[in-house]
Design an enzyme around this catalytic site. Structure first.
Site, PDB file in Angstrom:
ATOM      1  N   GLU A  35      37.917  54.728  15.057  1.00  0.00           N
ATOM      2  CA  GLU A  35      38.055  55.933  15.853  1.00  0.00           C
ATOM      3  C   GLU A  35      36.995  56.900  15.342  1.00  0.00           C
ATOM      4  O   GLU A  35      36.867  57.092  14.129  1.00  0.00           O
ATOM      5  CB  GLU A  35      39.445  56.576  15.677  1.00  0.00           C
ATOM      6  CG  GLU A  35      39.593  57.782  16.595  1.00  0.00           C
ATOM      7  CD  GLU A  35      40.838  58.635  16.337  1.00  0.00           C
ATOM      8  OE1 GLU A  35      41.512  58.406  15.310  1.00  0.00           O
ATOM      9  OE2 GLU A  35      41.112  59.518  17.156  1.00  0.00           O
ATOM     10  N   ARG A 261      45.348  46.738   3.624  1.00  0.00           N
ATOM     11  CA  ARG A 261      44.219  47.640   3.464  1.00  0.00           C
ATOM     12  C   ARG A 261      43.868  47.758   1.988  1.00  0.00           C
ATOM     13  O   ARG A 261      44.649  47.408   1.109  1.00  0.00           O
ATOM     14  CB  ARG A 261      44.529  49.005   4.066  1.00  0.00           C
ATOM     15  CG  ARG A 261      45.673  49.746   3.394  1.00  0.00           C
ATOM     16  CD  ARG A 261      46.091  50.961   4.212  1.00  0.00           C
ATOM     17  NE  ARG A 261      44.935  51.733   4.637  1.00  0.00           N
ATOM     18  CZ  ARG A 261      44.907  52.492   5.731  1.00  0.00           C
ATOM     19  NH1 ARG A 261      45.968  52.569   6.507  1.00  0.00           N
ATOM     20  NH2 ARG A 261      43.839  53.179   6.046  1.00  0.00           N
ATOM     21  N   LYS A 271      41.248  59.240   5.578  1.00  0.00           N
ATOM     22  CA  LYS A 271      40.254  60.009   6.322  1.00  0.00           C
ATOM     23  C   LYS A 271      40.619  61.484   6.363  1.00  0.00           C
ATOM     24  O   LYS A 271      39.764  62.354   6.279  1.00  0.00           O
ATOM     25  CB  LYS A 271      40.182  59.482   7.763  1.00  0.00           C
ATOM     26  CG  LYS A 271      38.952  58.637   8.051  1.00  0.00           C
ATOM     27  CD  LYS A 271      38.742  58.572   9.555  1.00  0.00           C
ATOM     28  CE  LYS A 271      38.517  57.156  10.011  1.00  0.00           C
ATOM     29  NZ  LYS A 271      38.436  57.046  11.482  1.00  0.00           N
TER      30      LYS A 271
END
Length: 559
Positions: A35, A261, A271
Site C-alpha cells: 500500500e 512476518r 509503518k
RNA sequence: UGGGGUAUAGCCAAGCGGUAAGGCAGCGGUUUUUGGUAUCGCCAUGCGCAGGUUCGAAUCCUGCUACCCCAGCCA
C-alpha cells in the site's frame, strides 16, 4: 541475478515445487502488493525476495501491484519511492506497474452482482452501531435492520453513494454472510465505504472505495496470480478471500498462502511508528540511516545483495512470535563488504603525532593495494610526513597488559609503514593529551624489526595531506530489543541517545574524491558509505554502515 | 470462557517413521603489517510437557501448557 537466494528451501517453495512435479501447476505468478502509505522496510524486503524469488526460480512472473484502496493515507511520493526500492533491491516486475484502482470498475460491477444475488446490501447503520451489532469474540453478532433490504434499493443506494449523494460514514455496502460466524471477518464484512477523497490514481471519479478484503483476491484473480503470499495476520481472512472467489465470476482461482512476518530486535517494523519518527523529526526523513527502511539501509551503506542474503538466511516459516537477531543483518553486510569494499585509512578521533626523527619537509609515498585480495580494486598513494594523526583510541597512557597499541615507551606498527616508538606525551593546560612525540625505526619498512616483536598495527593519516571529513557513526535507534513490546508504554522512551555520533575525522587523501554511495572499509574501524545526499552536494560525509568485529572491545568488557 | 495459528540450541532454521542439516552468536587453536579476514575445532543422549502406537517417534495418536493473530467504514 540473486543466485544466492536460489538454495534455501522453505515450505512455500517446497509446495510449489511439489505442485509442479505433480503437474498441478502451470506458470507461477506471484505479486508484491504494497500500500503506498509509507516507505518499504526490511520486513517488506523479506516479502519482495520471497515473491520475486519464487517467480524467478520457477520461471514465472511477479507483479508489482499497489493496493491503493484508501486514498486518505496514500501518496504518489510513496509510489515513486517503492518502485525505486524494489528496483534497487535488484528485482524487475513483469509488465506494467499495476494498481488495485485499475480494477475499480470491475469491482463495482461485481458488487452489483452480489447485491442482485442477494449476497450484499447497503447498510445505514453508523460505524458505532455496526461495531455493536458485530458482537464480540465470544458472542455472536446480530443482523442489521437493513440486512434484508431489497436488492433494487441497495443497487440504487450504492449508485448514489458512488456519485457522492451521501456523506462519509452514512452508508456502507456489506456482504451478507453470517453474523454468527466464529470468524469475525465473516460477520457481514464491509465491501465499500464512502470517502470524499481525491485519489492519486483515479482522481475524483469515485466517492466510494472498496475494502481490502473486497479488492485483494479479485485483483489476484484478474491478474492470474497463482500464489497470493501474505503474512499470518491475514490467515483469518482466507475464508473471506475464498468466499469472494466462490461467489463472483472471477477468471482464475488464486491461492492465499501465509508466512510469518519478520521481527528484528532493536528495530521497529511498524509503518505507523516509522512514520511517526519521520513526522516528529526524530529522524532525518524516511531514508535516515538508522531506519530499517530500504532507502534508509541504502543510505546507511547496505548493498542490495546483503539484504537479499539476509532474507535468505532468516528463512520463511509459519512460526510467529520469533525475533531475529540483528547480528545476522550485520553479518550479511560485513560478508559482502569484506569481499568487495576497497580499503582506506581514516582517523575518527584525531590525536597528533610528531615523528621527531623525520625532517620537516620530508615526504615519502607508499603505493598500497585497494584491497588485500582484489587486485582489480587498484592501488592508492599514501603519503607519510613528520606530522600525522592517529586515533585517540589507539593510545593509552597507562595501558593494561593486553593493549597492543601505542603507549609511552612502547612500539607500534603504522599500517603500511614504519614501526614507531612513543617517546613523549605532551599535555595541554587542562591535562588533556595534545600530542605524542614519537621516533621512527627506519629499518622496519616492509619487514619486522630486529630482535623484538611488534604486535600492534594502527592506522594513521598524514597531517599535511589528510582530508577533513564528517563521519557519522550510526548505532541501533533503540536500546532495547523490542521497543514496542509493552503496549502501554511509549516506544520513544527507548530511543538510543547515541544512535548518531558525529565525528570530525581525517581521511587519507584518496578519499577526497569519492562518488555518492561509494563504500569503503576504513581499516581497523568499520565499513562506511559516502552519503548520497551530502556528497552529491560537494560535502565529504561518510556514514558508518557497521563496525568491524572488535575482539579488543570484548576483552575489555571482560576486564 | 469464540475462532484461527505456532512450538527443534542463546537467536534464525532444516527435518515429513530409520536414530537431530546449516547459519548467526559464543568459546578455543592456527595464520595475519586490519585485535579484521581466512582456517580448524567445540557448542541439542535430545525436538514445549505428559502419556500412547511402533522393532524404531522431532516426525503418527491422545491430553495438556505457552505464545501469536482477530471485535477498523486500515491493509
Amino acid at each position: 541475478m540473486s543466485t544466492e537466494s536460489s538454495s534455501a528451501p522453505n515450505f512455500i517453495r517446497n509446495q510449489i515445487r511439489d505442485e509442479i512435479e505433480a503437474g498441478r501447476a502451470g506458470k507461477i505468478v506471484t505479486r508484491f502488493p504494497p500500500e503506498p502509505n509509507g516507505f518499504l522496510h526490511i520486513g517488506h524486503a523479506k516479502s519482495i525476495c520471497l515473491n520475486f524469488g519464487l517467480a524467478e526460480q520457477f520461471g514465472g512472473d511477479c507483479h508489482l501491484r499497489f493496493d491503493d484502496t484508501n486514498p486518505a493515507k496514500e501518496e504518489q511520493a510513496y509510489i515513486d519511492a517503492i518502485k525505486e526500492d524494489v528496483h534497487w533491491l535488484g528485482f524487475e516486475w513483469a509488465g506494467a506497474v499495476r494498481f488495485a484502482s485499475d480494477y475499480f470498475d470491475r469491482l463495482y460491477a461485481w458488487a452489483q452482482h452480489l447485491i442482485r444475488e442477494g449476497k450484499a446490501y447497503v447498510d445505514d447503520l453508523s460505524a458505532d452501531e455496526i461495531r455493536e451489532y458485530r458482537g464480540t469474540l465470544t458472542e455472536p453478532g446480530r443482523p442489521s435492520p437493513y440486512r434484508e433490504r431489497a436488492p433494487e434499493e441497495s443497487l440504487d443506494l450504492l449508485e448514489r453513494m458512488r456519485i457522492g449523494e451521501f456523506a462519509e460514514g452514512e452508508k456502507v455496502l456489506r456482504a451478507k454472510i453470517d453474523m454468527a460466524s466464529p470468524n469475525i471477518n465473516l460477520r457481514d464484512p464491509i465491501l465499500y465505504r464512502i470517502r470524499h477523497a481525491h485519489h492519486h490514481q483515479t482522481g475524483d471519479a469515485w466517492k466510494i472505495y472498496p475494502s481490502y478484503d473486497f479488492t485483494h483476491g479479485q485483483s489476484d484473480a484478474l491478474e492470474g496470480i497463482t500464489h497470493s503470499i501474505c503474512t499470518l495476520e491475514f490467515e483469518d481472512h482466507r475464508p473471506l478471500y475464498e468466499w469472494f472467489l466462490d461467489n463472483l465470476p472471477v477468471p482464475a482461482r488464486p491461492r492465499q498462502i501465509e508466512f510469518a512476518r519478520l521481527n528484528l530486535n532493536y528495530t521497529l517494523t511498524s509503518k505507523r511508528k516509522l512514520k511517526l519518527l519521520v513526522d516528529e523529526g526524530i529522524v532525518d526523513g524516511w531514508d535516515d540511516p538508522r531506519l530499517p527502511t530500504i532507502s534508509g539501509m541504502r543510505r546507511r551503506g547496505y548493498t542490495p545483495a546483503s539484504i537479499r542474503k539476509f532474507c535468505e538466511m532468516i528463512g520463511v516459516t509459519r512460526a510467529d512470535g520469533g525475533l531475529v537477531d540483528i547480528a545476522m543483518l550485520y553479518h550479511a553486510i560485513r560478508a559482502d563488504l569484506e569481499d568487495n569494499a576497497p580499503r582506506a585509512m581514516c582517523v575518527l578521533k584525531p590525536l597528533k603525532v610528531v615523528l621527531t626523527n623525520v625532517p620537516e619537509d620530508h615526504e615519502e609515498v607508499y603505493e598500497v593495494p585497494g584491497h588485500p585480495a582484489r587486485d582489480d580494486l587498484g592501488v592508492r598513494q599514501i603519503p607519510l610526513t613528520r606530522e600525522l594523526y592517529i586515533d585517540q583510541d589507539d593510545f593509552m597512557e597507562e595501558p593494561p597488559k593486553k593493549f597492543f597499541r601505542l603507549a609511552p615507551g612502547k612500539e607500534v606498527r603504522l599500517r603500511n609503514a614504519y614501526v614507531i616508538r612513543c617517546d613523549e606525551v605532551i599535555k595541554g593546560a587542562g591535562g588533556e593529551i595534545s600530542e605524542l612525540r614519537c621516533s621512527v625505526d627506519f629499518d622496519t619498512l616492509g619487514k619486522n624489526p630486529e630482535g623484538r616483536k611488534v604486535k600492534g598495527v594502527i592506522h594513521w593519516v598524514s597531517a599535511a595531506h589528510g582530508v577533513p571529513m564528517e563521519v557519522r557513526l550510526y548505532d541501533n535507534l533503540f536500546q532495547v530489543e523490542q521497543p514496542d513490546k509493552d503496549k502501554d508504554a511509549d516506544f520513544l522512551d527507548h530511543l538510543n541517545p547515541e544512535s548518531l555520533v558525529v565525528c570530525q575525522a581525517i581521511g587519507e587523501p584518496s578519499l577526497a574524491r569519492v562518488t555518492p554511495e561509494s563504500r569503503f572499509q576504513f581499516e581497523r574501524v568499520g565499513y562506511f558509505c559516502a552519503d548520497r545526499h551530502a556528497v552529491a552536494e560537494g560535502r565529504l560525509v561518510f556514514n558508518r554502515t557497521v563496525g568491524l568485529k572488535d575482539s579488543w572491545a570484548k576483552i575489555q568488557k571482560k576486564g
